[in-house]
Design a protein around this motif. Sequence first.
Motif, mmCIF file in Angstrom:
data_model
loop_
_atom_site.group_PDB
_atom_site.id
_atom_site.type_symbol
_atom_site.label_atom_id
_atom_site.label_comp_id
_atom_site.label_asym_id
_atom_site.label_seq_id
_atom_site.Cartn_x
_atom_site.Cartn_y
_atom_site.Cartn_z
ATOM 1 N N GLU A 118 20.114 11.032 52.660
ATOM 2 C CA GLU A 118 18.999 11.924 52.333
ATOM 3 C C GLU A 118 18.039 12.064 53.511
ATOM 4 N N THR A 128 14.519 12.400 55.340
ATOM 5 C CA THR A 128 13.162 11.908 55.127
ATOM 6 C C THR A 128 12.242 12.529 56.171
ATOM 7 N N ASP A 166 10.772 11.153 58.486
ATOM 8 C CA ASP A 166 11.035 10.546 59.788
ATOM 9 C C ASP A 166 12.172 11.251 60.542
ATOM 10 N N GLU A 174 14.882 19.676 49.425
ATOM 11 C CA GLU A 174 15.575 18.428 49.693
ATOM 12 C C GLU A 174 16.576 18.655 50.818
#
Length: 283
Positions: free
Chosen positions: A12, A14, A16, A45
């Motif tokens: 997934e 993020t 970062d 997402e």
Amino acid sequence: MATVEDTILIREMTPDDVNGAVELSYEQEWPHRHEDWEIYLALGEGLVAESEGRIVGTTMAWRYAPTFATLGMVIVANEFQGRGLGRRMMEAMLGRLAGCTVLLNATEAGAPLYRKFGFEPLGRIHQHQGTARMVPLAQLRPGERVRPLGGADSDLAHLYDRATGMGRGKLFESLGRSGSAVVLAQDHVPVGFANMRRFGRGWSVGPIVAPDLAGAKALASHWIGAYAGSFCRLDVPADSGFSEWLEEIGLPKVGEVHTMVRGTAPVFDERCRLFGLVSQALG
């Protein structure tokens, strides 16, 4: 012995990962800034492919009520192309979107992969961009005006829903925070709107929702005229008649993508049409 592909982790996305995603899009000569990626991730997402700590692939999706989603920002690093990584990432994202009708805008090169996943052609989008110049004043009809967005304009998200056939309330609210909008009103009743925001190399005009081509021209004229001398981009449906007018006023067509759908296509209201996308990724 493990292959290079075996060492790639798909996980997934993020916050970062945004820096790595920006570098990846720059490698493909896509204009998306750090801020553009941040907005995309906040609204939806994403998945990334990671190899030895480096982001080498991305794909993102955005869900719209009740069962629609758009998919975009599908990128594979140049050195990893042709190894099936794009297919792996698509399989992973479509698994997350099970039960949704999914739309995307595909380049000529990407369309064959999407067809293998059951996507069918739905239309074409023309990308127009360049340095905006002064445009003729909009030819408004009796009782019609273009004005700033006001606090009483609570029905515009519904207009956006009707024009796309998908629930766009969350996206509309985000556009209000990241840009500005003007409203097309007929006899004081809002019938369309156009948003302007920072994007890529300059400014993006979209979405544009209007009852007809004349209304779309009036809305676009406001923003293009207001930002004369600045770099502007618009992504417009090829069959809208809008593309020809943009060429006439000095914003050339520089590219084309194919809208594709997997599932039952959304049904939109012909009396309230989408003349400009918010972006190719978001639709």
